[in-house]
Design a protein around this motif. Structure first.
Motif, PDB file in Angstrom:
ATOM      1  N   ILE A 357       5.078 -10.418  -9.565  1.00  0.00           N
ATOM      2  CA  ILE A 357       5.525 -10.867  -8.238  1.00  0.00           C
ATOM      3  C   ILE A 357       5.079  -9.853  -7.188  1.00  0.00           C
ATOM      4  O   ILE A 357       5.165  -8.638  -7.392  1.00  0.00           O
ATOM      5  N   MET A 358       4.590 -10.361  -6.066  1.00  0.00           N
ATOM      6  CA  MET A 358       4.073  -9.479  -5.017  1.00  0.00           C
ATOM      7  C   MET A 358       5.178  -9.114  -4.030  1.00  0.00           C
ATOM      8  O   MET A 358       5.834 -10.003  -3.474  1.00  0.00           O
ATOM      9  N   PRO A 359       5.395  -7.833  -3.785  1.00  0.00           N
ATOM     10  CA  PRO A 359       6.362  -7.441  -2.760  1.00  0.00           C
ATOM     11  C   PRO A 359       5.846  -7.826  -1.373  1.00  0.00           C
ATOM     12  O   PRO A 359       4.654  -8.082  -1.181  1.00  0.00           O
ATOM     13  N   GLU A 360       6.745  -7.858  -0.417  1.00  0.00           N
ATOM     14  CA  GLU A 360       6.388  -8.280   0.941  1.00  0.00           C
ATOM     15  C   GLU A 360       5.255  -7.425   1.515  1.00  0.00           C
ATOM     16  O   GLU A 360       4.384  -7.931   2.233  1.00  0.00           O
ATOM     17  N   SER A 361       5.237  -6.148   1.176  1.00  0.00           N
ATOM     18  CA  SER A 361       4.207  -5.248   1.719  1.00  0.00           C
ATOM     19  C   SER A 361       2.805  -5.595   1.230  1.00  0.00           C
ATOM     20  O   SER A 361       1.814  -5.245   1.874  1.00  0.00           O
ATOM     21  N   ALA A 362       2.708  -6.289   0.086  1.00  0.00           N
ATOM     22  CA  ALA A 362       1.389  -6.634  -0.463  1.00  0.00           C
ATOM     23  C   ALA A 362       0.879  -7.976   0.052  1.00  0.00           C
ATOM     24  O   ALA A 362      -0.296  -8.301  -0.120  1.00  0.00           O
ATOM     25  N   VAL A 363       1.769  -8.758   0.679  1.00  0.00           N
ATOM     26  CA  VAL A 363       1.364 -10.070   1.193  1.00  0.00           C
ATOM     27  C   VAL A 363       0.751  -9.865   2.575  1.00  0.00           C
ATOM     28  O   VAL A 363       1.437  -9.908   3.598  1.00  0.00           O
ATOM     29  N   ARG A 364      -0.548  -9.620   2.583  1.00  0.00           N
ATOM     30  CA  ARG A 364      -1.250  -9.322   3.828  1.00  0.00           C
ATOM     31  C   ARG A 364      -2.650  -9.935   3.780  1.00  0.00           C
ATOM     32  O   ARG A 364      -3.197 -10.165   2.696  1.00  0.00           O
ATOM     33  N   PRO A 365      -3.257 -10.208   4.929  1.00  0.00           N
ATOM     34  CA  PRO A 365      -4.603 -10.791   4.952  1.00  0.00           C
ATOM     35  C   PRO A 365      -5.604  -9.924   4.202  1.00  0.00           C
ATOM     36  O   PRO A 365      -5.593  -8.693   4.300  1.00  0.00           O
ATOM     37  N   LEU A 401      -9.474 -23.758   2.173  1.00  0.00           N
ATOM     38  CA  LEU A 401      -8.300 -23.071   2.705  1.00  0.00           C
ATOM     39  C   LEU A 401      -7.087 -23.949   2.462  1.00  0.00           C
ATOM     40  O   LEU A 401      -7.152 -25.170   2.642  1.00  0.00           O
ATOM     41  N   GLN A 402      -5.976 -23.343   2.077  1.00  0.00           N
ATOM     42  CA  GLN A 402      -4.781 -24.125   1.759  1.00  0.00           C
ATOM     43  C   GLN A 402      -3.535 -23.313   2.072  1.00  0.00           C
ATOM     44  O   GLN A 402      -3.499 -22.095   1.880  1.00  0.00           O
ATOM     45  N   VAL A 403      -2.522 -23.999   2.574  1.00  0.00           N
ATOM     46  CA  VAL A 403      -1.238 -23.355   2.856  1.00  0.00           C
ATOM     47  C   VAL A 403      -0.366 -23.435   1.611  1.00  0.00           C
ATOM     48  O   VAL A 403      -0.203 -24.517   1.032  1.00  0.00           O
ATOM     49  N   VAL A 404       0.176 -22.291   1.191  1.00  0.00           N
ATOM     50  CA  VAL A 404       1.018 -22.236  -0.006  1.00  0.00           C
ATOM     51  C   VAL A 404       2.270 -21.421   0.293  1.00  0.00           C
ATOM     52  O   VAL A 404       2.357 -20.723   1.304  1.00  0.00           O
ATOM     53  N   GLN A 405       3.230 -21.518  -0.611  1.00  0.00           N
ATOM     54  CA  GLN A 405       4.460 -20.741  -0.487  1.00  0.00           C
ATOM     55  C   GLN A 405       4.224 -19.298  -0.939  1.00  0.00           C
ATOM     56  O   GLN A 405       3.538 -19.058  -1.933  1.00  0.00           O
ATOM     57  N   LYS A 406       4.807 -18.366  -0.232  1.00  0.00           N
ATOM     58  CA  LYS A 406       4.701 -16.959  -0.644  1.00  0.00           C
ATOM     59  C   LYS A 406       5.231 -16.764  -2.057  1.00  0.00           C
ATOM     60  O   LYS A 406       4.701 -15.960  -2.829  1.00  0.00           O
ATOM     61  N   SER A 407       6.274 -17.505  -2.390  1.00  0.00           N
ATOM     62  CA  SER A 407       6.910 -17.338  -3.694  1.00  0.00           C
ATOM     63  C   SER A 407       5.995 -17.742  -4.843  1.00  0.00           C
ATOM     64  O   SER A 407       6.255 -17.390  -5.997  1.00  0.00           O
ATOM     65  N   SER A 408       4.925 -18.480  -4.561  1.00  0.00           N
ATOM     66  CA  SER A 408       4.004 -18.910  -5.624  1.00  0.00           C
ATOM     67  C   SER A 408       2.853 -17.931  -5.841  1.00  0.00           C
ATOM     68  O   SER A 408       2.008 -18.144  -6.699  1.00  0.00           O
ATOM     69  N   LEU A 409       2.820 -16.851  -5.062  1.00  0.00           N
ATOM     70  CA  LEU A 409       1.763 -15.846  -5.200  1.00  0.00           C
ATOM     71  C   LEU A 409       2.107 -14.845  -6.290  1.00  0.00           C
ATOM     72  O   LEU A 409       3.269 -14.505  -6.510  1.00  0.00           O
ATOM     73  N   ARG A 410       1.082 -14.350  -6.976  1.00  0.00           N
ATOM     74  CA  ARG A 410       1.240 -13.275  -7.956  1.00  0.00           C
ATOM     75  C   ARG A 410       0.040 -12.334  -7.861  1.00  0.00           C
ATOM     76  O   ARG A 410      -1.062 -12.729  -7.447  1.00  0.00           O
TER      77      ARG A 410
END
Length: 553
Positions: A357-365, A401-410
C-alpha cells in the motif's frame, strides 16, 4: 436548431459505423458499437425517440432496414462522399482458410513463427487474423486456471466469473473454435465423451510434472485461484507449508505458521506473523518494502528502423494524429500476459497487497506503481492527483489515461520493471486534417479501421519521440492504406511530410514518464524486436515502397 445539428452529426456517425460493417448490424449491435466508439449512448431522448429502431426509421437516406431469419439488420446507404469506402468494404474477402499467395507471402515475411518453441502453433499468423486483446486472453486463461472446462459451459462460466457475455464476434472471430485456434499456444482442446474439453496447457504440464516428481519435492506453486474457489488454494497452501517455494508471490520463508479464515472473502489465506506485537494496531507510518519501486522509470521499446514492416495492434485512439500501438507477436503477447498473471497472483494475496500500500507521500505525479482494474493489475504512472480519493494514471502498456481510486494503487515490485513499456505513441504519417482539427466523423472512421485488427505498420520516422507510420489492412482483396481512405473520404490532406502532432505537443505521457531505450535518449536504432525482424526493402523496390510513392498518394 440544436436537435437538427445533432441529427446531422448522428447521421454521419451511423453511416460510418454501418459502412464499416459488411454484413450490417442489428439495432442492439449498433447501440453497442456507438457506445464503444463515442463512449456515450445513442442520444435517443435528446432527439425525442423511444428506441434505436425508431431513430433509424427517420434516416431513410442513411439506413436500409432488412429482415433476415426474423432478425432486423441495418445496412448503410452510401452517399457521394462514402462510396469509396463502401466499395472497399464490399470487396472484403469472406473469411476462409485459403489465403492468397500475396497475403501468405506478406504474412511469412512480417510474422515469423516460433515453431521450435511451440510446435502446436504451426499456422502462420497473417496481418488480417483477428486478435483477442491481451486482457481478454488473460481472462480466458484465468477461467481455466483452476480446472478444465467443457466448451458448452464456457459461456455460462465466463458470464458468472466476469459479469458479462463473451462476445467473440466483436473481436472479428466467426466461431469459438477460431478463438481457441488463435490461443493454441496456451489452451488445448481435448475430445471427450461429454464434448470438447478446454485445458490450460500449463495445467497439462503441471499434471505431467506431478506424476513424475515424488511428493514433497514440488518445485512450483499452482496459480492462485479466484475468491470462492478454495480447493486448489488449500492444496497450494499445503505445498507451501511442506516446502518454501521460490516464486514471485509473497516470500513466506519459514514464517508460515498457520492458516486463518477470512470471513469476508470466504477463502483461506496464509497468515504471516507481524514483526510487532500489536497485531491489531497498524503502524502510523508503514515501512516501504525494499523491493518497492520509488524513483525508477520504465524503459521504452527499441526504436524501429525506417521503412521496416511490423505487425501492430492499435490499443487506444484519440485521433489519427494521436494513438498508441502495441507490437504484436507471440513472444511479446506472452510476456505481457505472463506479467499480468504474475502481478495478479502476487497482489491478490491480502498480506502482500497490504504490504505494498502506498502512503500519501508516495502518491505524487511521476510515481511508477500499479493499479487494479476489474481484478487485473496494470503498470501505471501517476499523472495528476485529482482529489483526496482519485488520481489520473497513464497505463504504460496500453497508452490510455484513466481516473482510478487512490486506494487501488500499490507499489510496483522491482521485478516488474524488466519488461519495457509496451505502448508506442504514434501518429499517422503524411496526413493532416483538412479543417485544421480532426472531425468526430474522421476519428470514428479511423477507430473503425483500426478496431480489433492486426495491421501492418510501415515505419516512416520518429519525431520528438512519436512514431510516424503508415497503417495498412491486408485482410481485403486490395490492401487498404488508412491515409488514402481518410483522403478519399475528404477528412485528410496527404502532404508528403510529417506535421508534428498538436495533440502530442500538448500532452505526451510516454515522453514525460517513460525512459528511452538505451541510455537516456541515446537509443540505438534496431530492427523490430520480439521475432519480428525482417529485411528492409530497397528504396527502388515496388515492394519496399508499398505503394506509398505514387498512386496511393
Amino acid at each position: 436548431s440544436k436537435q437538427a445539428q445533432l441529427m446531422e452529426v448522428l447521421k454521419k456517425e451511423v453511416r460510418a459505423m454501418l459502412i464499416a460493417a459488411k454484413a450490417g448490424l442489428t439495432p442492439e449491435q449498433l447501440e453497442e458499437q456507438y457506445m464503444a466508439m463515442v463512449c456515450k449512448p445513442l442520444p435517443l431522448r435528446d432527439l425525442g425517440f423511444q428506441s434505436t429502431l425508431e431513430l433509424v426509421t427517420q434516416m431513410p437516406e442513411v439506413v436500409r432496414i432488412h429482415s433476415k431469419n426474423d432478425t432486423l439488420i441495418l445496412k448503410a446507404i452510401a452517399d457521394d462522399s462514402t462510396k469509396g469506402i463502401a466499395k472497399l468494404v464490399a470487396n472484403q474477402k469472406v473469411k476462409t482458410r485459403k489465403a492468397s499467395k500475396k497475403i501468405a507471402t506478406k504474412a511469412n515475411a512480417t510474422f515469423p513463427t516460433k515453431d521450435s518453441e511451440n510446435p502446436q502453433s504451426s499456422q502462420t499468423l497473417s496481418a488480417g487474423t483477428p486478435v483477442l486483446p491481451a486482457a481478454v486472453k488473460a481472462e480466458l486463461q484465468d477461467l481455466l486456471s483452476s480446472s478444465p472446462l467443457l466448451l458448452a459451459d464456457l459461456g455460462k462460466a465466463f458470464l458468472r466469473r466476469f459479469g458479462r457475455v463473451f462476445q467473440y464476434r466483436q473481436y472479428g472471430f466467426l466461431s469459438m473454435f477460431e478463438v481457441l485456434r488463435s490461443m493454441a499456444d496456451s489452451i488445448v482442446v481435448e475430445q471427450t465423451k461429454a464434448g470438447s474439453l478446454l485445458v490450460l496447457r500449463k495445467y497439462l504440464a503441471r499434471t505431467i510434472e506431478k506424476e513424475e516428481v515424488p511428493q514433497g519435492s514440488v518445485a512450483e506453486v499452482p496459480p492462485l485461484d479466484p475468491v470462492g474457489e478454495t480447493e486448489s488454494f488449500h492444496q497450494a497452501a499445503q505445498l507451501m507449508h511442506s516446502e518454501p517455494q521460490q516464486t514471485q508471490a509473497v516470500d513466506l520463508g519459514d514464517h508460515l505458521k498457520q492458516v486463518m479464515h477470512d470471513d469476508t472473502s470466504e477463502c483461506h489465506l496464509p497468515l504471516i506473523p507481524l514483526q510487532c506485537q500489536g497485531f491489531e494496531q497498524l503502524p502510523s507510518t508503514p515501512e516501504i518494502p525494499p523491493d518497492a519501486v520509488q524513483d525508477r522509470r520504465l524503459c521504452s521499446l527499441p526504436l524501429l528502423k525506417r521503412r521496416c514492416l511490423v505487425g501492430v495492434i492499435v490499443e487506444f485512439v484519440v485521433s489519427p494524429s494521436q494513438f498508441y500501438v502495441r507490437i504484436c507477436s507471440t513472444e511479446a503477447s506472452n510476456k505481457l500476459r505472463d506479467l499480468m498473471f504474475e502481478m495478479r497472483h502476487v497482489y491478490s494475496h491480502k498480506v502482500a497487497s497490504d504490504k505494498y500500500i502506498m502512503p500519501e507521500s508516495a502518491v505524487r505525479p511521476g510515481q511508477l506503481c500499479c493499479v487494479v482494474v476489474s481484478k487485473w493489475w496494470y503498470r501505471v504512472i501517476i499523472h495528476r492527483v485529482i482529489s483526496d480519493q482519485e488520481v489520473e494514471v497513464f497505463c504504460a502498456d496500453y497508452g490510455r489515461l484513466q481516473v482510478v481510486q487512490k486506494s487501488s494503487l500499490r507499489f510496483l515490485k522491482w521485478h516488474y520493471l524488466k519488461l519495457p513499456a509496451q505502448a508506442i505513441p504514434c501518429s499517422l504519417a503524411w496526413v493532416k486534417p483538412v479543417e485544421g482539427k480532426w472531425s468526430s466523423a474522421a476519428v470514428l472512421l479511423f477507430k473503425h479501421l483500426c478496431r480489433f485488427k492486426e495491421l501492418v505498420g510501415i515505419v516512416d520516422e520518429y519525431v520528438d519521440g512519436v512514431l510516424y507510420l503508415f497503417l495498412c489492412d491486408t485482410s481485403t482483396k486490395q490492401d487498404v492504406y488508412f491515409h488514402s481512405v481518410l483522403r478519399d473520404m475528404g477528412y485528410a490532406d496527404v502532404c508528403g511530410e510529417n506535421i508534428p502532432s498538436q495533440e502530442f505537443e500538448e500532452l505526451n505521457p510516454s515522453a514525460l514518464y517513460v525512459q528511452p531505450s538505451g541510455k537516456q535518449g541515446n537509443a540505438e536504432v534496431v530492427e523490430p524486436g520480439f521475432h519480428l525482424q525482417q529485411e528492409s526493402r530497397d528504396a527502388d523496390s515496388k515492394t519496399a515502397t508499398l505503394k506509398l510513392d505514387g498512386a496511393e498518394l
